[in-house]
Motif scaffolding. Structure first.
Motif, mmCIF file in Angstrom:
data_model
loop_
_atom_site.group_PDB
_atom_site.id
_atom_site.type_symbol
_atom_site.label_atom_id
_atom_site.label_comp_id
_atom_site.label_asym_id
_atom_site.label_seq_id
_atom_site.Cartn_x
_atom_site.Cartn_y
_atom_site.Cartn_z
ATOM 1 N N ASP A 5 0.819 -1.262 -0.086
ATOM 2 C CA ASP A 5 0.146 -0.051 0.104
ATOM 3 C C ASP A 5 0.990 1.163 0.065
ATOM 4 O O ASP A 5 1.755 1.317 0.719
ATOM 5 C CB ASP A 5 -0.770 0.024 1.195
ATOM 6 N N LYS A 6 0.555 2.094 -1.076
ATOM 7 C CA LYS A 6 1.518 3.365 -0.877
ATOM 8 C C LYS A 6 0.750 4.627 -0.439
ATOM 9 O O LYS A 6 -0.593 4.696 -0.665
ATOM 10 C CB LYS A 6 1.850 3.620 -2.297
ATOM 11 N N VAL A 7 1.260 5.271 0.459
ATOM 12 C CA VAL A 7 0.499 6.616 1.045
ATOM 13 C C VAL A 7 1.528 7.680 0.813
ATOM 14 O O VAL A 7 2.839 7.701 0.798
ATOM 15 C CB VAL A 7 0.494 6.350 2.735
ATOM 16 N N THR A 8 0.875 8.662 0.624
ATOM 17 C CA THR A 8 1.780 10.141 0.322
ATOM 18 C C THR A 8 1.103 11.337 1.479
ATOM 19 O O THR A 8 0.123 11.329 1.852
ATOM 20 C CB THR A 8 1.321 10.458 -1.035
ATOM 21 N N PHE A 9 2.478 11.548 2.078
ATOM 22 C CA PHE A 9 2.016 12.775 3.060
ATOM 23 C C PHE A 9 2.746 14.118 2.381
ATOM 24 O O PHE A 9 3.822 14.095 2.241
ATOM 25 C CB PHE A 9 2.577 12.355 4.294
ATOM 26 N N SER A 10 1.939 15.268 2.511
ATOM 27 C CA SER A 10 2.452 16.415 2.128
ATOM 28 C C SER A 10 3.350 16.968 3.372
ATOM 29 O O SER A 10 3.496 16.561 4.312
ATOM 30 C CB SER A 10 1.578 17.445 1.825
ATOM 31 N N ARG A 11 4.269 17.992 2.587
ATOM 32 C CA ARG A 11 5.159 18.475 3.799
ATOM 33 C C ARG A 11 4.556 19.376 4.898
ATOM 34 O O ARG A 11 5.085 19.544 5.963
ATOM 35 C CB ARG A 11 5.942 19.419 2.933
ATOM 36 N N GLU A 12 3.223 19.665 4.906
ATOM 37 C CA GLU A 12 2.619 20.289 5.943
ATOM 38 C C GLU A 12 2.437 19.271 7.043
ATOM 39 O O GLU A 12 2.304 19.724 8.270
ATOM 40 C CB GLU A 12 1.085 20.596 5.451
ATOM 41 N N PHE A 13 2.362 18.089 6.999
ATOM 42 C CA PHE A 13 2.225 17.009 8.305
ATOM 43 C C PHE A 13 3.630 17.143 8.861
ATOM 44 O O PHE A 13 4.636 16.960 8.247
ATOM 45 C CB PHE A 13 1.841 15.798 7.711
ATOM 46 N N SER A 14 3.470 17.164 10.185
ATOM 47 C CA SER A 14 4.840 17.127 10.991
ATOM 48 C C SER A 14 5.367 15.633 10.973
ATOM 49 O O SER A 14 4.472 14.806 10.959
ATOM 50 C CB SER A 14 4.745 17.716 12.334
ATOM 51 N N ARG A 15 6.380 15.615 11.427
ATOM 52 C CA ARG A 15 6.985 13.994 11.856
ATOM 53 C C ARG A 15 6.122 13.158 12.660
ATOM 54 O O ARG A 15 6.177 12.085 12.551
ATOM 55 C CB ARG A 15 8.616 14.301 11.923
ATOM 56 N N ASN A 16 5.730 13.919 13.839
ATOM 57 C CA ASN A 16 4.967 13.329 14.854
ATOM 58 C C ASN A 16 3.846 12.804 14.144
ATOM 59 O O ASN A 16 3.313 11.754 14.813
ATOM 60 C CB ASN A 16 4.931 14.236 16.112
ATOM 61 N N ILE A 17 3.091 13.687 13.492
ATOM 62 C CA ILE A 17 1.833 13.499 12.910
ATOM 63 C C ILE A 17 1.695 12.084 12.067
ATOM 64 O O ILE A 17 0.802 11.254 11.994
ATOM 65 C CB ILE A 17 1.044 14.417 12.295
ATOM 66 N N VAL A 18 2.853 12.245 11.301
ATOM 67 C CA VAL A 18 2.990 11.095 10.276
ATOM 68 C C VAL A 18 3.241 9.788 11.161
ATOM 69 O O VAL A 18 2.685 8.702 10.734
ATOM 70 C CB VAL A 18 4.379 11.401 9.192
ATOM 71 N N THR A 19 4.107 9.819 12.054
ATOM 72 C CA THR A 19 4.626 8.763 12.876
ATOM 73 C C THR A 19 3.091 8.155 13.524
ATOM 74 O O THR A 19 2.868 6.941 13.462
ATOM 75 C CB THR A 19 5.402 9.120 14.049
ATOM 76 N N LYS A 20 2.157 8.929 14.176
ATOM 77 C CA LYS A 20 1.183 8.411 14.630
ATOM 78 C C LYS A 20 0.173 7.811 13.644
ATOM 79 O O LYS A 20 -0.400 6.874 14.143
ATOM 80 C CB LYS A 20 0.387 9.830 15.404
ATOM 81 N N LEU A 21 0.055 8.465 12.397
ATOM 82 C CA LEU A 21 -0.818 7.828 11.531
ATOM 83 C C LEU A 21 -0.413 6.308 10.951
ATOM 84 O O LEU A 21 -0.970 5.292 10.953
ATOM 85 C CB LEU A 21 -0.960 8.612 10.312
ATOM 86 N N LEU A 22 0.969 6.523 10.951
ATOM 87 C CA LEU A 22 1.750 4.982 10.596
ATOM 88 C C LEU A 22 1.491 3.874 11.674
ATOM 89 O O LEU A 22 1.465 2.759 11.357
ATOM 90 C CB LEU A 22 2.997 5.315 10.110
ATOM 91 N N VAL A 23 1.614 4.501 12.935
ATOM 92 C CA VAL A 23 1.841 3.548 13.942
ATOM 93 C C VAL A 23 0.149 2.955 14.245
ATOM 94 O O VAL A 23 0.077 1.678 14.088
ATOM 95 C CB VAL A 23 2.119 4.137 15.355
ATOM 96 N N GLU A 24 -0.916 3.910 13.896
ATOM 97 C CA GLU A 24 -2.374 3.636 13.955
ATOM 98 C C GLU A 24 -2.739 2.472 12.860
ATOM 99 O O GLU A 24 -3.249 1.449 12.921
ATOM 100 C CB GLU A 24 -3.184 4.673 13.758
ATOM 101 N N ARG A 25 -1.916 2.756 11.667
ATOM 102 C CA ARG A 25 -2.242 1.776 10.428
ATOM 103 C C ARG A 25 -1.512 0.381 10.567
ATOM 104 O O ARG A 25 -1.943 -0.644 10.543
ATOM 105 C CB ARG A 25 -1.677 2.059 9.174
ATOM 106 N N ALA A 26 -0.439 0.427 11.587
ATOM 107 C CA ALA A 26 0.087 -0.874 11.912
ATOM 108 C C ALA A 26 -0.400 -1.670 12.806
ATOM 109 O O ALA A 26 -0.621 -2.660 12.844
ATOM 110 C CB ALA A 26 1.540 -0.357 12.361
#
Length: 59
Positions: A5-26
């Motif tokens: 599955d490929k997911v794209t995050f724009s630069r407006e998302f902070s590193r912490n938010i991206v991490t939380k979203l990926l942890v939730e999917r995991a």
């Protein structure tokens, strides 16, 4: 075999938010991180993978 599955995050998302979203999917979907690419404009392209579990028919 793997399912990707490929997911794209724009630069407006902070590193912490991206991490939380990926942890939730995991945790909820069984996905694991395969690859992260950060483009020149700051966009993150993330590839996730999970094992395809095939069930055998029992007669």
């Amino acid at each position: 075999m793997w399912e990707y599955d490929k997911v794209t995050f724009s630069r407006e998302f902070s590193r912490n938010i991206v991490t939380k979203l990926l942890v939730e999917r995991a945790e909820h979907g069984g996905w694991e991180l395969d690859r992260v690419r950060i483009t020149a404009d700051g966009t993150r392209r993330v590839t996730l993978r999970r094992k395809i579990i095939r069930q055998r028919l029992t007669v």
